[in-house]
Structure formats: structure tokens, C-alpha cells
Design an enzyme around this catalytic site. Sequence first.
Site, PDB file in Angstrom:
ATOM      1  N   SER A  38     -74.589   3.074  11.101  1.00 30.70           N
ATOM      2  CA  SER A  38     -73.643   2.281  10.514  1.00 30.70           C
ATOM      3  C   SER A  38     -74.385   0.517  10.051  1.00 30.70           C
ATOM      4  O   SER A  38     -75.680   0.573  10.390  1.00 30.70           O
ATOM      5  CB  SER A  38     -73.049   1.566  12.499  1.00 30.70           C
ATOM      6  OG  SER A  38     -71.920   0.258  12.585  1.00 30.70           O
ATOM      7  N   HIS A  54     -74.104   0.824  22.283  1.00 33.09           N
ATOM      8  CA  HIS A  54     -74.814   1.722  22.027  1.00 33.09           C
ATOM      9  C   HIS A  54     -76.611   1.627  21.945  1.00 33.09           C
ATOM     10  O   HIS A  54     -77.159   2.191  22.084  1.00 33.09           O
ATOM     11  CB  HIS A  54     -74.857   2.154  20.426  1.00 33.09           C
ATOM     12  CG  HIS A  54     -73.535   3.317  20.571  1.00 33.09           C
ATOM     13  ND1 HIS A  54     -73.605   4.171  19.921  1.00 33.09           N
ATOM     14  CD2 HIS A  54     -72.641   2.338  20.886  1.00 33.09           C
ATOM     15  CE1 HIS A  54     -72.402   4.656  20.307  1.00 33.09           C
ATOM     16  NE2 HIS A  54     -71.555   3.748  21.010  1.00 33.09           N
TER      17      HIS A  54
END
Length: 181
Positions: A38, A54
Site C-alpha cells: 500500500s 498494521h
Amino acid sequence: MERGHGTALVLGGARSGKSSWAEAQLRDRTVVDYVATSLVDDDDPEWQDRVALHRSRRPGSWRTLETLDVAAVVRDPDEAPVLVDCLALWLSRTLDDVDAWQADEAVWRPALEQRVDDLVDALGTTSREVILVSNEVGSGVVPATASGRMYRDELGRLNARVAAACDELWLCVGGFGRRWR
């Protein structure tokens, strides 16, 4: 239930716990190559919070690699396991790279297929333990837009190809993984 060693694809819906479950499979490893696919958009605080969550779950000894060249990481002869999170974001960024949203399919499809072929080939030849995370979209609502349907279809195709190349296939629901193969 713990998974074995080799290559594994972990599928699940949004917020199904698939990333946490995949991370838990490697929690006893000192070094893991964590492939983050990402981009962090400075104008999207909600996405920044998700990425921060995360990051906070990963041990400090894990190496974060922010790259779209997942195949190169999988092929690297390093002995550390690899965790790829996630193929859905990898596909979105790859579709951007091949101009799939604007160009004719005859133009972008060969470039996309080459990148998927490269990833599948890397999975078939690696000696590394690899866990790939992806969204399962085949059970959801049919998107209302042509671009949404195209993305859903391409992700379904990608997941099927990667699943066929992996030793194990897992489905995660409510934070629990179940092995399908």
C-alpha cells in the site's frame, strides 16, 4: 490451528482478521520480510490510521519492504519468511501502473498478465516460506460500476492463480483461519 511451511494464500473479507491471523503464523520468527503493497496517502487520515495499526502489530525485528515487486522478494535467496499484505492493494496499484482504468484492455491486459505470471512463477520456484494475504471478493455484492466489476473480476482471477501456485489455501473469518488445501 497453525499452518505448515511453504507457500500459503490467506483469503478473507474486509476486517475478517486475515492480516492478524497471517502475522500470528510467523510471530515466533525473529526476522520476517513484511511486504507492504500500500501507499500511504497524506490526504487520507483514516487510511493512515489503518497503516499505523498494521505497523504497530509488527515486531521491530521484522523488515518492512514497501514494493510492488513482490516476485523479486519471493525469489530472493534470503532465508527469512515473507509476508505479503496484501495482493488486493498490489493489484490496485498494478492496474494503475498498466493504465487499466483508462486504456483499452488489449493494451493493459498483456502487461498485467506478465506481472501476474512473474509472481506465480516466483511462488513456484521459491525456497522461502511465503504467506500472501488477499481479499476474497467473490462472495460479495456485485459492484455497481464497470471499473468496480473489472477490479473484482481481476482480483478473483489473481486469487485463483496464486491459490493454484501455493501449497496451502486458507480462508479467514472472524479472525479464525480454516485450511481448504
